[in-house]
Enzyme design. Sequence first.
Site, PDB file in Angstrom:
ATOM      1  CG  HIS A  64      -1.636   1.251   1.498  1.00 49.54           C
ATOM      2  ND1 HIS A  64      -2.973   1.437   1.198  1.00 49.54           N
ATOM      3  CD2 HIS A  64      -1.216   2.420   2.073  1.00 49.54           C
ATOM      4  CE1 HIS A  64      -3.336   2.659   1.556  1.00 49.54           C
ATOM      5  NE2 HIS A  64      -2.291   3.277   2.090  1.00 49.54           N
ATOM      6  CD  GLU A  65       1.900   3.581   3.707  1.00 50.37           C
ATOM      7  OE1 GLU A  65       2.171   4.648   3.112  1.00 50.37           O
ATOM      8  OE2 GLU A  65       0.886   3.451   4.414  1.00 50.37           O
ATOM      9  CG  HIS A  75       0.070   6.210  -0.614  1.00 47.84           C
ATOM     10  ND1 HIS A  75      -1.010   6.860  -1.172  1.00 47.84           N
ATOM     11  CD2 HIS A  75      -0.387   5.644   0.538  1.00 47.84           C
ATOM     12  CE1 HIS A  75      -2.076   6.683  -0.403  1.00 47.84           C
ATOM     13  NE2 HIS A  75      -1.728   5.949   0.634  1.00 47.84           N
ATOM     14  CD  GLU A 118      -4.740   6.513   2.478  1.00 48.19           C
ATOM     15  OE1 GLU A 118      -4.637   5.328   2.860  1.00 48.19           O
ATOM     16  OE2 GLU A 118      -3.759   7.262   2.331  1.00 48.19           O
TER      17      GLU A 118
END
Length: 294
Positions: free
Chosen positions: A138-139, A142, A213
């Site tokens: 997930h990070e 980003h 997100e």
Amino acid sequence: MHRHHNGLKTAVLFGGIWGVLLLIGAFLASSFRSPGVLLVFVVIGLATSAYSYWNSAGLALRAMRARPVSEAEQPGMHRIVRELSTAARQPMPQLYVSPTMAPNAFATGRNPENAAVCCTEGILQLLDERELRGVLGHELMHVYNRDILTSSVAGALAGVITSIAQFGVFFGSALGGGRDGEERANPLALLLLSLMAPLAASVIQLAISRTREYDADEDGARLTGDPLALASALRKLELGTRQLPLPPERELVNSSHMMIANPFRGQGVARLFSTHPPMAERIARLEALAGYRR
């Protein structure tokens, strides 16, 4: 499907925040005899936001008291990030650990070549390796989706709107005329504008953050190939952040939009102003991506 929808939604929201900026600019330009003064506030707002974007990595890492960690200190974290970066064909970011026991993680940096991923001690202790892999995926997305740039531009526009609105309410009477025969700026309209325009801009900015997100959840799950691992991590983080929230200090509040979970307690109306979508909705989307049926 979600990915295309979220991209379109982000574009529409950016259009909305630009619309607020143009509306307030047009109103004040028609009210003041010196509309060029507004340019000063636009420049100040953009310069402040550019500084924040350029230094975002250092600001967030300092706020969390994070330190870089070697592979000898965190072999599992390094291995996971190296594998995922290789799979994505992207540079591997620098890795940091924050000493706080509040479970969370975030990514920051100007671009994929100048990025950092940070995990707290709390999240490293809370999650198993599979769940940590989901969080790190997930990070990384980003970083690779350049969401930090997206949030910085949204923040810049919101900051410009706030600066112009403050200019209008404090100096409107001085610049709105006042000589005989000249029309003075409506003080009530200026007051309403100064209150509503920044509020509208902030709500749109937060909506953009929530949309990004969702995209990081989906893209990170596709990168790891394990949506249910991230869903499991989010369940643990929802409970963990409630039990061990971060203190609402200004530096932490300014960095909270970068984190995978809302690090503060917030209920009721406060949810409207959250930088994160509801955990239940994020988990449901990940389960749907995995084809999970209750």
